[in-house]
Design an enzyme around this catalytic site. Structure first.
Site, PDB file in Angstrom:
ATOM      1  N   GLU B  65      -2.170   9.856   3.178  1.00 23.31           N
ATOM      2  CA  GLU B  65      -1.443   8.606   3.108  1.00 23.31           C
ATOM      3  C   GLU B  65      -0.011   8.872   3.588  1.00 23.31           C
ATOM      4  O   GLU B  65       0.660   9.766   3.078  1.00 23.31           O
ATOM      5  CB  GLU B  65      -1.451   8.105   1.659  1.00 23.31           C
ATOM      6  CG  GLU B  65      -1.058   6.676   1.503  1.00 23.31           C
ATOM      7  CD  GLU B  65      -1.027   6.245   0.028  1.00 23.31           C
ATOM      8  OE1 GLU B  65      -0.297   5.309  -0.271  1.00 23.31           O
ATOM      9  OE2 GLU B  65      -1.727   6.869  -0.806  1.00 23.31           O
ATOM     10  N   ASP B  76       7.395   1.322  -6.338  1.00 24.53           N
ATOM     11  CA  ASP B  76       7.569   2.764  -6.453  1.00 24.53           C
ATOM     12  C   ASP B  76       8.572   3.163  -7.528  1.00 24.53           C
ATOM     13  O   ASP B  76       9.603   2.518  -7.717  1.00 24.53           O
ATOM     14  CB  ASP B  76       8.016   3.339  -5.115  1.00 24.53           C
ATOM     15  CG  ASP B  76       6.854   3.402  -4.131  1.00 24.53           C
ATOM     16  OD1 ASP B  76       5.830   4.010  -4.480  1.00 24.53           O
ATOM     17  OD2 ASP B  76       6.971   2.827  -3.034  1.00 24.53           O
ATOM     18  N   TYR B 190      -7.863   0.525  -3.462  1.00 24.93           N
ATOM     19  CA  TYR B 190      -6.847   1.352  -4.114  1.00 24.93           C
ATOM     20  C   TYR B 190      -6.741   0.837  -5.544  1.00 24.93           C
ATOM     21  O   TYR B 190      -6.205  -0.227  -5.788  1.00 24.93           O
ATOM     22  CB  TYR B 190      -5.527   1.184  -3.372  1.00 24.93           C
ATOM     23  CG  TYR B 190      -4.422   2.168  -3.734  1.00 24.93           C
ATOM     24  CD1 TYR B 190      -4.130   2.502  -5.047  1.00 24.93           C
ATOM     25  CD2 TYR B 190      -3.667   2.756  -2.724  1.00 24.93           C
ATOM     26  CE1 TYR B 190      -3.112   3.401  -5.347  1.00 24.93           C
ATOM     27  CE2 TYR B 190      -2.641   3.649  -3.009  1.00 24.93           C
ATOM     28  CZ  TYR B 190      -2.371   3.969  -4.324  1.00 24.93           C
ATOM     29  OH  TYR B 190      -1.357   4.848  -4.608  1.00 24.93           O
TER      30      TYR B 190
END
Lengths: 399, 288
Positions: B65, B76, B190
């Protein structure tokens, strides 16, 4: 009332929900809860009751005769006195509405971002009133600029968390608040302070802030027997402006003016004028005008006023800009300081630095209006919080 | 190395691009748990990214990734935020992204999935961005802040270039949303391990089995678990209920901790060792 966003949460092409999947169910829950709440007479009564008994509404509509006479041109000016709300700014209208919504959704914890500290103080205040646990995210740079508000929030029982990422201002405080919300979404409601962010926030914030415009309209009709010819407000994210504009958007005879922070000057690149100098992009969950570079990296904003120091803007303002329904202009830091002084000297009212941008733009706006025109200005906040910073800027030390 | 890699074999000329979805399906068919480590492109420079990617592939990564740095990475935690800051400071801009991806494609054979926030894609234009990245050798696209309604135009651009557009599932996702995500996703799902941002945490895996089970009911796509996988033990535990894992902050933080003076080779060696440890743990668990 202005039209709401469409089913996808869009104002024209703007708005939407550009957020991680983890948050999507929370946004759906929030939208459903909000729709149910505003249709529930008990919720509306609780909100309006506290606006009256706690916030101090209705706020006065003050004729500003000496200011109008200084500006000249035979224009009459009315100030909508949001500075007289409890905690000193319009922010508490929305904070109260959302805190009641959090209570209704059974979420015991609220979080918020703050720039100048006004929204943080408003949120800490209503959280104390309703017995909610509260955390406020504030850029480290803004904590330095607005030390007094940091102290007020802590006194009100809120935790204040310094944000050290990025430009350490409002944008970064929003990032951190959203990250907290992603992590604690099941117990926490995020009280977003401006009419930006993912749907349903821009709509929800406008709805709670529309009291500014509807009250002012009714007061003006009583005093003057007519609607204003122009409505003027400062714009960072745009919550006081959209609240003032809301009842007038569908009335083309009322000209709408938003005043962005021109910082050191739009040509300098050091400003927060996203509608004037930005282009559409995604920040904080919505598509709207944005200060960004060619690659789509968000550019830091600059303003003397922490509350306007934001590179984005609420999506409805982007739609109003494109359609031409509202006009957006800018005032520099220096002009805002002059605006603060002008209102203080002529009317005995010290406005917040944010609000001072709207005052400073009045001569330019009034120049284009015929004599006898009535101009309605959102006096969004009071300037007490800014005194140390302004004194320093003007070369005076105060303790 | 403890196990063979289904993507072994170096490309000749040109940019060989094994399909992401096909490669992951092949892993599943052979009983191999997918290991997809992450690196931030250009952190702190492209030469390091190339060296790290090569080491990861050699140590048994099934896909890599590649993070695209963004100024405001909402999903994040601090580790990936800091990596993005270093990459932007190092000059990795979208204009230089293609050459960075191409350099990595030239160095490794496994599928490459780009992880980018939506605004850089929007500014370039979906079709243009996807075409450029596909030409550079990317096989998949992961966009953490892409609304479902936007998957249609971006998905169309991806399909035209054989690029998979990965879908997200979170513990908080409703079944109705999972079904909608499954309808539009290709490549893999995901599965976000926790409600939260990337980075280490103590409660990573409690909700994974239930979330994966709900995803399985709506799709046959491979399911990879990511966010907070910060040890071989956690990787094994997550992979036991899914098809594999994505490991990001744990590696990025360790490599960054080598300090600004570390060479690309030193960073690559550490990243390779960590991926190798994950590989052995996953294969050992599968064999056991």
């Amino acid at each position: 009332m202005a039209d709401g966003p469409d089913a996808q949460g869009r104002f024209g092409p703007y708005g939407g929900q550009y957020v991680p999947e983890t948050l999507m169910p929370a946004l759906e829950e929030l939208e459903a809860a909000f729709r149910a709440a505003i249709a529930d007479p008990a919720f509306v009564a609780a909100f309006e009751g506290l606006l009256a008994s706690f916030v101090g509404r209705p706020t006065p509509l003050t004729p500003a005769e000496r200011l109008a006479s200084r500006i000249g041109g035979g224009v009459r000016i009315y100030l909508k006195r949001e500075d007289l709300c409890h905690t000193g700014a319009h922010k508490i209208n929305n904070a109260l509405g959302q805190a009641l919504l959090a209570q209704r959704m059974g979420k015991p914890r609220v979080i918020a971002e703050t720039g100048a500290g006004q929204h943080g103080v408003a949120t800490a205040t209503v959280a104390a009133l309703l017995g909610q646990s509260c955390r406020i995210y504030m850029g480290e740079e803004d904590m330095r600029r607005q030390e007094l508000n940091v102290f007020r929030m802590r006194l009100l029982g809120a935790e204040v968390t310094a944000v050290r990422a990025g430009s350490r201002t409002l944008k970064d405080a929003l990032n951190e608040a959203i990250r907290d919300w992603v992590t604690n979404v099941e117990t926490t409601h995020y009280i977003l302070g401006t009419a930006a962010g993912p749907h349903p926030y821009p709509w929800l914030v406008r709805t709670f802030q529309a009291v500014i415009g509807t009250e002012a309209r009714d007061q003006l009709v009583r005093l003057e027997g007519r609607l204003p010819d122009a409505a003027v407000a400062c714009i960072g994210g745009g919550s006081n402006a959209i609240g003032l504009f809301a009842p007038f958007i569908s009335m083309p005879s009322v000209r709408l003016y938003g005043v962005e922070a021109g910082g050191i000057g739009v040509e300098s690149g050091q400003h927060a004028a996203s509608l004037t100098a930005g282009r559409p992009g995604v920040l904080h969950g919505a598509l709207s005008y944005l200060l960004q570079d060619a690659d789509g990296q968000v550019q830091p904003a600059h303003s003397i006023s922490a509350g306007l120091d934001y590179p984005g803007v609420g999506p409805e303002h982007s739609q109003l800009r494109d359609s031409g329904r509202a006009a957006y202009l800018t005032c520099t830091d220096a002009e805002a300081l002059e605006g603060m002084r002008l209102l203080a000297e002529t009317e005995g009212i010290i406005p917040a630095l944010e609000t001072a941008h709207a005052i400073a733009a009045l001569p330019r706006i009034c120049e284009g209006l015929p004599p006898g025109s009535v101009v309605l200005v959102s006096l969004s906040g009071r300037g007490d919080k800014d005194m140390a910073q302004v004194a320093q800027r003007l070369g005076t030390e105060i303790i | 190395m403890s196990s063979s890699n289904p993507h072994e074999g170096r490309a000749g000329t040109g940019r060989r691009r094994p399909g992401l979805g096909a490669a992951l399906e092949a892993c599943r068919a052979s009983g191999r748990k997918v290991l997809a480590p992450y690196l931030m492109l250009g952190d702190p420079d492209v030469a390091t990214s190339v060296a790290v990617a090569r080491a990861m592939a050699a140590a048994g990564a099934d896909a890599i990734e590649l993070g695209v740095p963004f100024s405001d990475p909402l999903a994040d935690g601090p580790t990936i935020q800091a990596a993005g800051v270093r990459a932007l400071a190092g000059g990795l801009r979208v204009g230089r992204l293609e050459s960075a991806v191409a350099s990595i494609r030239d160095a490794v054979d496994c599928p490459l999935a780009l992880m980018s926030y939506v605004n850089p894609l929007l500014q370039r234009g979906y079709a243009d961005f996807v075409a450029a990245m596909a030409a550079a050798g990317a096989n998949g696209l992961i966009v953490p802040d892409l609304p479902l309604e936007e998957t249609m135009p971006l998905g169309a651009a991806c399909r035209g270039h054989g690029v998979d557009l990965v879908g997200f599932a979170a513990p908080t996702s409703t079944d109705a949303r999972l079904a909608a995500v499954a309808r539009s996703a290709t490549g893999f799902i995901y599965c976000v391990s926790v409600a939260g941002v990337t980075g280490p945490r103590s409660d990573t895996l409690q909700r994974v089995p239930a979330t994966v089970a709900r995803v399985r009911r709506v799709t046959d796509l491979p399911v990879l678990v990511g966010f907070g996988i910060d040890s071989p033990q956690k990787a094994v535990a997550a992979a036991a209920v899914a098809d594999g894992v994505i490991v990001a902050s744990w590696i990025v933080a360790a490599v960054a901790d080598l300090g600004p003076g570390a060479t690309p080779a030193e960073r690559a060696e550490l990243a390779g060792a960590m991926v190798g440890g994950l590989r052995r743990a996953l294969d050992g668990a599968a064999a056991g």
